[in-house]
Write an enzyme that holds these catalytic residues in place. Sequence first.
Site, PDB file in Angstrom:
ATOM      1  N   PRO A  77      -3.740 -11.352  -2.961  1.00 34.86           N
ATOM      2  CG  PRO A  77      -5.529 -12.151  -1.700  1.00 34.86           C
ATOM      3  CD  PRO A  77      -4.048 -12.049  -1.703  1.00 34.86           C
ATOM      4  CD  GLU A  78      -0.926  -7.009  -6.318  1.00 33.45           C
ATOM      5  OE1 GLU A  78      -0.990  -5.972  -6.997  1.00 33.45           O
ATOM      6  OE2 GLU A  78       0.049  -7.782  -6.351  1.00 33.45           O
TER       7      GLU A  78
END
Length: 292
Positions: A2-3
Amino acid sequence: MPELPEVETVRRGLLPVLEGKCIESAVQNRLDLRWPLPERFAERLTGRRVEQLSRRAKYLLAYLDANETMLIHLGMSGRLLVSTVGRERDSGAELHHAAKRDRSGAGKHDHVVLEIEGGARVVFNDARRFGAMDLWPSDSLHTHPLLARLGPEPLSNAFSAEHLTASLEGKRSAIKSALLDQRIVAGLGNIYVCEALFGAKISPERASGSLSPQEVTALTAEIRGVLEAAIEAGGSSLRDFHGASGELGYFQHSFRVYGREGQGCARDACDGVVERLVQSARSSFYCSRCQR
DNA sequence: CGGGACTCCTGCCAGC
DNA sequence: TGCTGGCAGGAGTCCC
């Protein structure tokens, strides 16, 4: 994985469930994630109202009443699963993959479970436990050690070609490493750094300080562009999501270079092939023909 | 101080 | 088929 865009998508998905709602009960199934959870974590969450659900870089920030803010970092494999109490366990919206459940219905890596006013259950599930949760006084949130040194939000005005130029000036490290440095710009991870460098036609191996003004300008625009496009894609997957199959689309993004080793360059005008190299123990995908 | 190597953790997959 | 080893990576820490 998850960015920034994935965290923003999770935030938007959680907004209707959490914002303005009371945490009616909280259970923690262990004392630590990546780091120890704060003292009496679950107890301190119980009865609090979520006044605002915000985001800084890859951190979700739930501003609670009583001057406390809950920080959530998803790490590599962290997910916030939402289900509706009173229905079958997995029938509700689920922000990310379907989690593996044991016979009791509890997920193997369900570390924190929140029962929310209105009937929703929010579960922090994180197999690899690279994630983190913490509580910190809202009025001094900027002093939190995980937040204090973060660089500008890439989608804010504070992130500009001027800022990036100043940050990269004189640096001899590879541009790939510099863009992963959250003090320079906050929220990028391996995937979007690869994508932005591809878009700007810059080799991940270039020395940070060697970029021309034109390249820095292009890179700034690409960073914005890839993040905005990914948030847009996440948003549409959220709108299309009705919960039955339990999976959001944002890990199905089609990337232009990331994970495409050996495939042809995505640029029509380029007949290069995507290559992979390892920089600071991390894979970089790039086209050596058009990224210079 | 900059920068690189190392570390945490578990699921997954290739290879035998 | 089942085991094993390698890989994935965010970000702090350690060391040169």
